[in-house]
Design a protein around this motif. Sequence first.
Motif, PDB file in Angstrom:
ATOM      1  N   CYS A  23       0.845  -1.192   0.000  1.00 47.96           N
ATOM      2  CA  CYS A  23       0.000   0.000   0.000  1.00 47.96           C
ATOM      3  C   CYS A  23       0.876   1.236   0.000  1.00 47.96           C
ATOM      4  N   GLY A  24       0.791   2.020  -1.079  1.00 54.38           N
ATOM      5  CA  GLY A  24       1.614   3.213  -1.184  1.00 54.38           C
ATOM      6  C   GLY A  24       2.682   3.055  -2.242  1.00 54.38           C
ATOM      7  N   GLY A  25       2.875   1.817  -2.759  1.00 55.25           N
ATOM      8  CA  GLY A  25       3.875   1.635  -3.783  1.00 55.25           C
ATOM      9  C   GLY A  25       3.347   1.904  -5.169  1.00 55.25           C
ATOM     10  N   GLY A  26       2.175   1.371  -5.451  1.00 57.38           N
ATOM     11  CA  GLY A  26       1.618   1.527  -6.799  1.00 57.38           C
ATOM     12  C   GLY A  26       2.200   0.482  -7.725  1.00 57.38           C
ATOM     13  N   ASN A  27       1.412  -0.029  -8.655  1.00 55.53           N
ATOM     14  CA  ASN A  27       1.850  -1.037  -9.612  1.00 55.53           C
ATOM     15  C   ASN A  27       2.303  -0.331 -10.879  1.00 55.53           C
ATOM     16  N   ALA A 123      -5.133  -1.704  -1.285  1.00 50.13           N
ATOM     17  CA  ALA A 123      -5.727  -0.421  -1.653  1.00 50.13           C
ATOM     18  C   ALA A 123      -5.482   0.619  -0.566  1.00 50.13           C
ATOM     19  N   CYS A 124      -5.141   1.823  -0.981  1.00 48.35           N
ATOM     20  CA  CYS A 124      -4.846   2.876  -0.021  1.00 48.35           C
ATOM     21  C   CYS A 124      -5.261   4.234  -0.572  1.00 48.35           C
ATOM     22  N   PHE A 125      -5.357   5.201   0.326  1.00 46.32           N
ATOM     23  CA  PHE A 125      -5.678   6.565  -0.043  1.00 46.32           C
ATOM     24  C   PHE A 125      -4.403   7.283  -0.498  1.00 46.32           C
ATOM     25  N   TRP A 126      -4.571   8.537  -0.948  1.00 47.77           N
ATOM     26  CA  TRP A 126      -3.439   9.296  -1.476  1.00 47.77           C
ATOM     27  C   TRP A 126      -2.277   9.382  -0.490  1.00 47.77           C
ATOM     28  N   ASP A 127      -2.602   9.438   0.805  1.00 46.59           N
ATOM     29  CA  ASP A 127      -1.549   9.597   1.817  1.00 46.59           C
ATOM     30  C   ASP A 127      -0.930   8.279   2.242  1.00 46.59           C
ATOM     31  N   GLY A 128      -1.338   7.175   1.615  1.00 41.60           N
ATOM     32  CA  GLY A 128      -0.764   5.875   1.928  1.00 41.60           C
ATOM     33  C   GLY A 128      -1.499   5.099   2.997  1.00 41.60           C
ATOM     34  N   THR A 129      -2.508   5.678   3.623  1.00 42.16           N
ATOM     35  CA  THR A 129      -3.271   4.954   4.633  1.00 42.16           C
ATOM     36  C   THR A 129      -4.203   3.960   3.956  1.00 42.16           C
ATOM     37  N   PRO A 130      -4.382   2.784   4.554  1.00 40.30           N
ATOM     38  CA  PRO A 130      -5.184   1.741   3.903  1.00 40.30           C
ATOM     39  C   PRO A 130      -6.659   2.127   3.761  1.00 40.30           C
ATOM     40  N   TYR A 233      -0.644   5.350  -5.614  1.00 39.17           N
ATOM     41  CA  TYR A 233      -1.764   4.596  -6.174  1.00 39.17           C
ATOM     42  C   TYR A 233      -1.486   3.100  -6.102  1.00 39.17           C
ATOM     43  N   TRP A 234      -2.494   2.363  -5.661  1.00 36.12           N
ATOM     44  CA  TRP A 234      -2.365   0.932  -5.425  1.00 36.12           C
ATOM     45  C   TRP A 234      -2.559   0.100  -6.693  1.00 36.12           C
ATOM     46  N   GLY A 235      -3.082   0.718  -7.730  1.00 38.28           N
ATOM     47  CA  GLY A 235      -3.342  -0.018  -8.967  1.00 38.28           C
ATOM     48  C   GLY A 235      -2.288   0.254 -10.013  1.00 38.28           C
ATOM     49  N   GLU A 236      -2.692   0.152 -11.258  1.00 43.09           N
ATOM     50  CA  GLU A 236      -1.788   0.391 -12.380  1.00 43.09           C
ATOM     51  C   GLU A 236      -1.401   1.867 -12.430  1.00 43.09           C
ATOM     52  N   MET A 237      -0.106   2.144 -12.346  1.00 41.08           N
ATOM     53  CA  MET A 237       0.343   3.529 -12.299  1.00 41.08           C
ATOM     54  C   MET A 237       0.076   4.224 -13.638  1.00 41.08           C
ATOM     55  N   PRO A 238      -0.570   5.396 -13.617  1.00 38.43           N
ATOM     56  CA  PRO A 238      -0.826   6.120 -14.860  1.00 38.43           C
ATOM     57  C   PRO A 238       0.467   6.569 -15.538  1.00 38.43           C
TER      58      PRO A 238
END
Length: 531
Positions: A23-27, A123-130, A233-238
């Motif tokens: 959470c916080g890394g992004g794919n 999944a996490c919010f913009w600040d990295g919190t779950p 972002y926790w999903g596919e990085m834009p």
Amino acid sequence: MKKRTAARSMAALMGAAMMLTACGGGNTTAPTTGASSGGETQTASESAESGKITKTDIVVGQASDIVTLDPAGQQDTTSGVLMKHAYSTLLDVDNEGKVVPDLAESYEMKSDTEYVFKLREDACFWDGTPVTAQDVKFSLDRAKGMPKTKSNTSKIEEVTVNGDHEVTIKLTEPYAAFKTIVTQHNLSILSEKAVTEAGDSYGDVDNLLGSGPFKVTEWVPNDHYTLVRNDNYWGEMPIATSITCRVIPEGSARTIALEAGEIDVVWSVDPTDCANVESNPDVKLLSQPSTGIDYVGMNTQKEKFSDKRVRQAINYALDKQAFVDTIIEGRGLVANSYINAAIPGWTDEVEAYPYDPEKAKELLAEAGYPDGFECSIFVNGDLRTRSAQILQAQLADVGIKVDISTYEWGALLDTLNAGEHEMFLLGWSNTSFDPDGSTYQLFYSGNHGATGNRAFFSNDKVDELILSAQRESEESKRMELYKELQFVLHEESPWCPLYYKENNVGVRADLKGFTLHAGAQHYLGNCHYEE
């Protein structure tokens, strides 16, 4: 709204994506072919490493501004563009109109009134919190008390937290379309902590907290808003690093800005400008049939429009083909019904009212208006103002004198929601691909005003058919109910359906990563330029 079939299908769909990131890394390595992708096969990291990317700051031109930064405070397509990029929902609708996972990696229908959603653990919010199950419960409970989410949450009896990553949603009664309801942008999942701390001020730029691929950094009302890539972002990085949406009300001005290279995408090209875009090699026009309908609405609580004979007279008095030919330049079809032809449940057995001014005059006389009457119509924007002028001229032929009032988008919605209007011109886009999304909000008597029924229409038979269709689990029977509903609406005529238009998007010819979404919920996150 949006749609799905079975829980095991959902799980299968997620199979290849179950290697979760922190959470916080992004794919940053997943291929960009998912539900919200632009359809490219190159990944963001691969493209960056190859040195091909030359520009990732994208500028978009839109006809109107958003109305809020709070997902639960809106239900319009313009605001939905921002919500799609800044927030996440339990489920989503992909480019082809199929329901796919978002925050929920799977769901199970325990009974016809009980759904269990299993959340992604990364999944996490913009600040990295779950993002937790408690945030889901908070968001849905909050939405139940807000006017613009009233219809979407009306069947939710209780949301129960089963652990950090699982919730059970219990409904008051069976609701066949519910799995499409949770895809709505106004049911985006919020951070309980952020909203609680902000209180009534939630929606200001400095207190927002979403879980989508982009963060909101600026909003200058009626000018522009800016999104920047969310590195957590926790999903596919834009691929795009920022998206700036400029408000350009005049259609020709949007097209000129696109051709000049000042903007990269025109979200909606006015039909009168489509030919210019098609003939310019520097830009491209992308078109597809829409899932929406443009219509004339009538406030049935106003004395003149409380009589269905008057409403039917309006339908006979308007030459719908003239609107197709002149307003959308032939890029669409006359609407025969209240549901778009691309939506399941639509029927071609309902026939559009023919253009018959003499019949209109007969009906007006029967209703007590042999010499017609005076009324007003509320509109927004250049295109609908031109439509109103055609309407004004055609209704004058049957003795109805119409005064046109033009509003800014947000002000128009506020005025319509308050019921101050007599007539109005508007469009409705069904992003759920379910007929419930074309009927319940718009015609159910409990949804007057901000919830969606801006005709302030009430009819016992219509209510009965809408609710019966919601409760019916057998698809063929359900579609028959919607067929009957369309005949009743045709007779009652709270609207004059005008046309089903095409969605026309203009892009720079060398822009990469943009693909049309079947419900016009286009994703901009993979837009970029290459050498």
